[in-house]
Design a protein around this motif. Structure first.
Motif, PDB file in Angstrom:
ATOM      1  N   TYR A  86       0.821  -1.214   0.000  1.00 36.95           N
ATOM      2  CA  TYR A  86       0.000   0.000   0.000  1.00 36.95           C
ATOM      3  C   TYR A  86       0.861   1.272   0.000  1.00 36.95           C
ATOM      4  O   TYR A  86       0.389   2.340  -0.393  1.00 36.95           O
ATOM      5  N   ILE A  87       2.111   1.149   0.458  1.00 35.50           N
ATOM      6  CA  ILE A  87       2.960   2.330   0.620  1.00 35.50           C
ATOM      7  C   ILE A  87       3.141   3.102  -0.687  1.00 35.50           C
ATOM      8  O   ILE A  87       2.981   4.339  -0.718  1.00 35.50           O
ATOM      9  N   PRO A  88       3.476   2.428  -1.824  1.00 29.24           N
ATOM     10  CA  PRO A  88       3.620   3.194  -3.074  1.00 29.24           C
ATOM     11  C   PRO A  88       2.340   3.930  -3.460  1.00 29.24           C
ATOM     12  O   PRO A  88       2.407   5.058  -3.976  1.00 29.24           O
ATOM     13  N   PHE A  89       1.199   3.328  -3.196  1.00 29.16           N
ATOM     14  CA  PHE A  89      -0.067   3.977  -3.538  1.00 29.16           C
ATOM     15  C   PHE A  89      -0.284   5.229  -2.688  1.00 29.16           C
ATOM     16  O   PHE A  89      -0.746   6.256  -3.194  1.00 29.16           O
ATOM     17  N   LEU A  90       0.037   5.133  -1.402  1.00 30.53           N
ATOM     18  CA  LEU A  90      -0.121   6.294  -0.526  1.00 30.53           C
ATOM     19  C   LEU A  90       0.827   7.425  -0.929  1.00 30.53           C
ATOM     20  O   LEU A  90       0.468   8.608  -0.879  1.00 30.53           O
ATOM     21  N   ILE A  91       2.035   7.056  -1.346  1.00 27.04           N
ATOM     22  CA  ILE A  91       3.001   8.070  -1.800  1.00 27.04           C
ATOM     23  C   ILE A  91       2.488   8.738  -3.070  1.00 27.04           C
ATOM     24  O   ILE A  91       2.514   9.975  -3.203  1.00 27.04           O
ATOM     25  N   ILE A  92       2.013   7.923  -4.023  1.00 32.26           N
ATOM     26  CA  ILE A  92       1.497   8.477  -5.287  1.00 32.26           C
ATOM     27  C   ILE A  92       0.304   9.388  -5.019  1.00 32.26           C
ATOM     28  O   ILE A  92       0.184  10.473  -5.614  1.00 32.26           O
ATOM     29  N   TYR A  93      -0.575   8.954  -4.114  1.00 29.60           N
ATOM     30  CA  TYR A  93      -1.760   9.766  -3.804  1.00 29.60           C
ATOM     31  C   TYR A  93      -1.342  11.104  -3.190  1.00 29.60           C
ATOM     32  O   TYR A  93      -1.873  12.158  -3.561  1.00 29.60           O
ATOM     33  N   THR A  94      -0.375  11.063  -2.275  1.00 28.21           N
ATOM     34  CA  THR A  94       0.082  12.292  -1.616  1.00 28.21           C
ATOM     35  C   THR A  94       0.744  13.232  -2.611  1.00 28.21           C
ATOM     36  O   THR A  94       0.453  14.439  -2.646  1.00 28.21           O
ATOM     37  N   VAL A  95       1.646  12.697  -3.419  1.00 26.57           N
ATOM     38  CA  VAL A  95       2.334  13.525  -4.428  1.00 26.57           C
ATOM     39  C   VAL A  95       1.321  14.077  -5.426  1.00 26.57           C
ATOM     40  O   VAL A  95       1.373  15.248  -5.810  1.00 26.57           O
ATOM     41  N   GLY A  96       0.370  13.229  -5.831  1.00 28.78           N
ATOM     42  CA  GLY A  96      -0.658  13.671  -6.769  1.00 28.78           C
ATOM     43  C   GLY A  96      -1.509  14.790  -6.202  1.00 28.78           C
ATOM     44  O   GLY A  96      -1.855  15.752  -6.912  1.00 28.78           O
ATOM     45  N   THR A  97      -1.832  14.684  -4.917  1.00 27.84           N
ATOM     46  CA  THR A  97      -2.627  15.727  -4.269  1.00 27.84           C
ATOM     47  C   THR A  97      -1.885  17.056  -4.268  1.00 27.84           C
ATOM     48  O   THR A  97      -2.471  18.113  -4.558  1.00 27.84           O
ATOM     49  N   VAL A  98      -0.594  17.013  -3.973  1.00 30.24           N
ATOM     50  CA  VAL A  98       0.217  18.247  -3.967  1.00 30.24           C
ATOM     51  C   VAL A  98       0.281  18.846  -5.373  1.00 30.24           C
ATOM     52  O   VAL A  98       0.115  20.059  -5.559  1.00 30.24           O
ATOM     53  N   CYS A  99       0.492  17.999  -6.372  1.00 32.63           N
ATOM     54  CA  CYS A  99       0.585  18.487  -7.756  1.00 32.63           C
ATOM     55  C   CYS A  99      -0.740  19.114  -8.214  1.00 32.63           C
ATOM     56  O   CYS A  99      -0.749  20.172  -8.860  1.00 32.63           O
ATOM     57  N   ILE A 100      -1.843  18.458  -7.878  1.00 31.16           N
ATOM     58  CA  ILE A 100      -3.155  18.990  -8.263  1.00 31.16           C
ATOM     59  C   ILE A 100      -3.435  20.293  -7.524  1.00 31.16           C
ATOM     60  O   ILE A 100      -3.994  21.235  -8.088  1.00 31.16           O
ATOM     61  N   LEU A 101      -3.019  20.366  -6.269  1.00 32.03           N
ATOM     62  CA  LEU A 101      -3.200  21.601  -5.503  1.00 32.03           C
ATOM     63  C   LEU A 101      -2.443  22.756  -6.165  1.00 32.03           C
ATOM     64  O   LEU A 101      -2.948  23.887  -6.232  1.00 32.03           O
ATOM     65  N   LEU A 102      -1.253  22.473  -6.678  1.00 34.30           N
ATOM     66  CA  LEU A 102      -0.472  23.512  -7.347  1.00 34.30           C
ATOM     67  C   LEU A 102      -1.139  23.967  -8.649  1.00 34.30           C
ATOM     68  O   LEU A 102      -0.972  25.114  -9.073  1.00 34.30           O
ATOM     69  N   ALA A 103      -1.897  23.057  -9.282  1.00 33.38           N
ATOM     70  CA  ALA A 103      -2.573  23.390 -10.546  1.00 33.38           C
ATOM     71  C   ALA A 103      -3.995  23.889 -10.326  1.00 33.38           C
ATOM     72  O   ALA A 103      -4.708  24.174 -11.287  1.00 33.38           O
ATOM     73  N   TRP A 104      -4.392  24.006  -9.088  1.00 33.92           N
ATOM     74  CA  TRP A 104      -5.753  24.439  -8.726  1.00 33.92           C
ATOM     75  C   TRP A 104      -5.743  25.930  -8.407  1.00 33.92           C
ATOM     76  O   TRP A 104      -4.774  26.422  -7.832  1.00 33.92           O
ATOM     77  N   PRO A 105      -6.769  26.715  -8.762  1.00 33.49           N
ATOM     78  CA  PRO A 105      -8.090  26.294  -9.260  1.00 33.49           C
ATOM     79  C   PRO A 105      -8.211  26.188 -10.767  1.00 33.49           C
ATOM     80  O   PRO A 105      -9.278  25.848 -11.271  1.00 33.49           O
ATOM     81  N   TRP A 159     -10.398  13.825  -7.103  1.00 31.21           N
ATOM     82  CA  TRP A 159      -9.093  13.168  -7.193  1.00 31.21           C
ATOM     83  C   TRP A 159      -9.060  11.898  -6.344  1.00 31.21           C
ATOM     84  O   TRP A 159      -8.547  10.864  -6.777  1.00 31.21           O
ATOM     85  N   THR A 160      -9.608  11.969  -5.148  1.00 32.26           N
ATOM     86  CA  THR A 160      -9.625  10.794  -4.273  1.00 32.26           C
ATOM     87  C   THR A 160     -10.426   9.662  -4.897  1.00 32.26           C
ATOM     88  O   THR A 160     -10.008   8.496  -4.879  1.00 32.26           O
ATOM     89  N   PHE A 161     -11.582  10.002  -5.460  1.00 31.39           N
ATOM     90  CA  PHE A 161     -12.408   8.989  -6.113  1.00 31.39           C
ATOM     91  C   PHE A 161     -11.689   8.411  -7.325  1.00 31.39           C
ATOM     92  O   PHE A 161     -11.683   7.195  -7.556  1.00 31.39           O
ATOM     93  N   ALA A 162     -11.061   9.294  -8.113  1.00 34.91           N
ATOM     94  CA  ALA A 162     -10.328   8.835  -9.294  1.00 34.91           C
ATOM     95  C   ALA A 162      -9.193   7.895  -8.899  1.00 34.91           C
ATOM     96  O   ALA A 162      -8.987   6.847  -9.540  1.00 34.91           O
ATOM     97  N   PHE A 163      -8.475   8.255  -7.840  1.00 32.07           N
ATOM     98  CA  PHE A 163      -7.353   7.418  -7.411  1.00 32.07           C
ATOM     99  C   PHE A 163      -7.860   6.078  -6.883  1.00 32.07           C
ATOM    100  O   PHE A 163      -7.240   5.035  -7.124  1.00 32.07           O
ATOM    101  N   TYR A 164      -8.977   6.101  -6.174  1.00 33.02           N
ATOM    102  CA  TYR A 164      -9.557   4.848  -5.686  1.00 33.02           C
ATOM    103  C   TYR A 164      -9.943   3.942  -6.852  1.00 33.02           C
ATOM    104  O   TYR A 164      -9.652   2.737  -6.842  1.00 33.02           O
ATOM    105  N   VAL A 165     -10.601   4.506  -7.855  1.00 36.20           N
ATOM    106  CA  VAL A 165     -11.036   3.706  -9.004  1.00 36.20           C
ATOM    107  C   VAL A 165      -9.832   3.108  -9.720  1.00 36.20           C
ATOM    108  O   VAL A 165      -9.823   1.910 -10.052  1.00 36.20           O
ATOM    109  N   PHE A 166      -8.808   3.923  -9.949  1.00 34.31           N
ATOM    110  CA  PHE A 166      -7.627   3.414 -10.642  1.00 34.31           C
ATOM    111  C   PHE A 166      -6.926   2.337  -9.813  1.00 34.31           C
ATOM    112  O   PHE A 166      -6.484   1.316 -10.351  1.00 34.31           O
TER     113      PHE A 166
END
Length: 555
Positions: A86-105, A159-166
């Motif tokens: 699960y660790i790689p998934f949690l890392i990807i989710y965290t990094v993805g959240t930061v990247c999306i936050l930088l591209a938001w709104p 993003w959370t839903f998308a990551f869960y589905v993937f």
């Protein structure tokens, strides 16, 4: 620590606290309550404003509570049964959240301040459902803010839903196909994937739920797994919701469920009929909120809006059949809603200009016509299509080709009539300005938007995504991919009936459901936008993978 995450009592206490917070946060979330951002006017009082407001709030709160239940259930399940993988998934989710936050709104509302997501957002926080786009989309926006009272929550939930589905698809693909799971990474090459993951536009959350629905069914078939009735009940409710959320869902939801029920129960007709009855009940229940918009505000307006590209081509075509028996009455019925001279010159823009500058409607999509006028328009439009099938097919072909970047393959005659009088001024849409005002009434959103480096990152990401899509379109790469995908789907559908592995017949039928959805969308799509193909592209890719990849256990 693991004992805490395995404690059901702790989970329900946290759920309860979070649920209570949604009521406390309501004052922060809901603003300008009851003031429709699009300026939509009630045409009757069949449903009172107060009743509509109460219904909307109850449904929004119910969705927020459902999100809370799913969130804490997922957290406790992951950490209560934590594994190293699960660790790689949690890392990807965290990094993805930061990247999306930088591209938001920008990733949510664009950079021009004229994005329909702004309208959906304002409708949600004002408790005035966005009936034009989707009742449930605006409720989901507001429910996301109830989850955490920040505008970013709309994107975070997506993003959370998308990551869960993937992740769900990745793990089941790993279980069945081993290293072939890496084929899933091809979706990262699609420019639409960024928006599917981070943009709450009405089509993208729907695509994710559709993908999860079809992934569950397809992998169950691959594993030859039969679920318990309680689990099938959840799938049945999901199918009903998909069938209501967007119009094409009636094919994906209903027929997708039909394939799964036949796979599970075969000739057990009574059990299948029972779940069909449940599906119909939930379909009716889920349809009621959207029905309010039809009855109280729009009537036939959505059908009317979708007709103008075709009408423009029929009315301007020198070979069009406009002299059939009853044609004069049909043209009169259309002219009563929007003058034909405006349709010939401006098409759908004439519809909006006429509503705005002549009728004085703030909602540019609302005609305000009576039920009789709306039905007469629909009947007249159907009559023109029936007597001009060549032009209709040509128009739909142009829309389909245009959606994948082929804009010049089909040509049409244009109006040679004199320019209409200057009374038809350009329209303005208050939904965008009101939505922009509501969105940036939050100080945190303003502060984050105005950060210099952050803003440049957001605009760069948004423009790069659009430039990449334009590159694929201009070089016909997207068109080639779409054609190859559809042809592969057609081949797979027919190939499944001759496959030695009987379970693949069911995958072939699922493939047929998605192809039928594609045909329906191509036949009625109102304009040539790529988003209409999104519900075909992602589910079809998944089904093709489950059909053609070699199973570890069986093969």
């Amino acid at each position: 620590m693991r004992s805490f995450w395995s404690n059901k009592k702790a989970k329900y206490i946290l759920m309860g606290i979070h649920a209570l917070c949604t009521f406390l946060w309501a004052r922060l979330v809901f603003i300008n309550v009851g003031n429709n951002p699009s300026g939509t006017v009630a045409l009757n009082s069949k449903v009172s404003d107060s009743a509509e407001l109460v219904i909307t709030y109850i449904l929004t709160e119910a969705i927020a509570l459902f999100f809370i239940f799913l969130l804490w259930s997922l957290i406790f399940k992951v950490f209560g049964n934590f594994r190293k993988k699960y660790i790689p998934f949690l890392i990807i989710y965290t990094v993805g959240t930061v990247c999306i936050l930088l591209a938001w709104p920008e990733v949510l509302i664009g950079i021009m301040g004229m994005d329909d997501n702004l309208v959906t957002f304002a409708a949600g926080v004002r408790l005035t459902p966005d009936y034009w786009h989707s009742t449930y989309s605006s409720m989901i926006y507001a429910a996301s803010k109830l989850l955490f009272p920040l505008n970013f929550s709309v994107t975070l939930v997506q993003w959370t839903f998308a990551f869960y589905v993937f992740t769900y698809i990745w793990l089941r693909a790993e279980k069945n196909f081993g290293k072939l799971k890496y084929l899933l990474l091809v979706v990262l090459a699609f420019p639409g994937t960024l928006f599917v993951a981070a943009n709450g536009h009405r089509i993208y959350p729907y695509v994710l739920l559709t993908l999860l629905f079809f992934a569950t069914i397809a992998f169950d078939i691959v594993e030859q797994r039969k679920r318990k009735p309680s689990e099938i009940l959840i799938l049945t409710c999901t199918a009903a919701f998909l069938s209501v959320w967007r119009s094409e869902g009636i094919i994906l939801g209903a027929l997708g469920l039909g394939v799964y029920l036949l796979y599970t129960y075969g000739r057990k007709i009574l059990r299948t009929a029972g779940f069909v009855a449940v599906f119909l009940c939930f379909f009716v229940i889920f349809s009621l909120p959207q029905r309010i918009g039809t009855v109280k505000y729009y009537g036939s307006d959505y059908s009317i809006y979708n007709s103008f590209v075709t009408l423009e081509h029929i009315l301007n075509d020198s070979d069009a059949n406009l002299s059939y028996d009853g044609a004069a009455d049909d043209l009169k019925a259309i002219d009563a809603v929007v003058p034909i001279r405006y349709i010939k010159r401006y098409a759908v823009d004439g519809f909006r200009r006429y509503n705005y500058s002549v009728k004085g409607n703030k909602d540019i999509n609302q005609t305000g016509c009576t039920a009789e006028e709306g039905k007469a328009f629909e009947t007249a439009y159907a009559g023109l299509i029936l007597h001009n099938p060549r032009i209709y097919i040509k128009t739909q072909a142009a829309k389909l080709l245009g959606s994948v970047g082929i804009y010049d393959a089909v040509r049409f005659e244009v109006s040679t009539d004199p320019e209409p009088s200057s009374e038809l001024a350009e329209w303005e849409y208050c939904g965008w300005t009101e939505g922009y005002s509501d969105f940036f009434s939050e100080k945190a959103a303003v502060l984050w938007r105005d950060l210099g480096l952050r803003g440049r990152i957001g605009r760069k990401v948004y423009r790069t995504r659009n430039d990449y899509l334009e590159f694929l379109m201009d070089h016909r790469l997207y068109a080639g991919f779409a054609a190859a995908l559809i042809l592969a789907g057609i081949f797979t559908f027919f190939r499944s009936f001759f496959d030695k592995k009987k379970y693949r017949i069911w995958l072939g039928l699922l493939c047929g459901v998605v192809l039928l959805n594609f045909c329906a969308v191509a036949a009625v799509m109102p304009d040539g936008h790529l988003i209409y193909l999104t519900t075909t592209i992602y589910p079809l890719l998944l089904i093709l993978m489950t059909f053609w990849c070699k199973r570890k256990e069986c093969d």
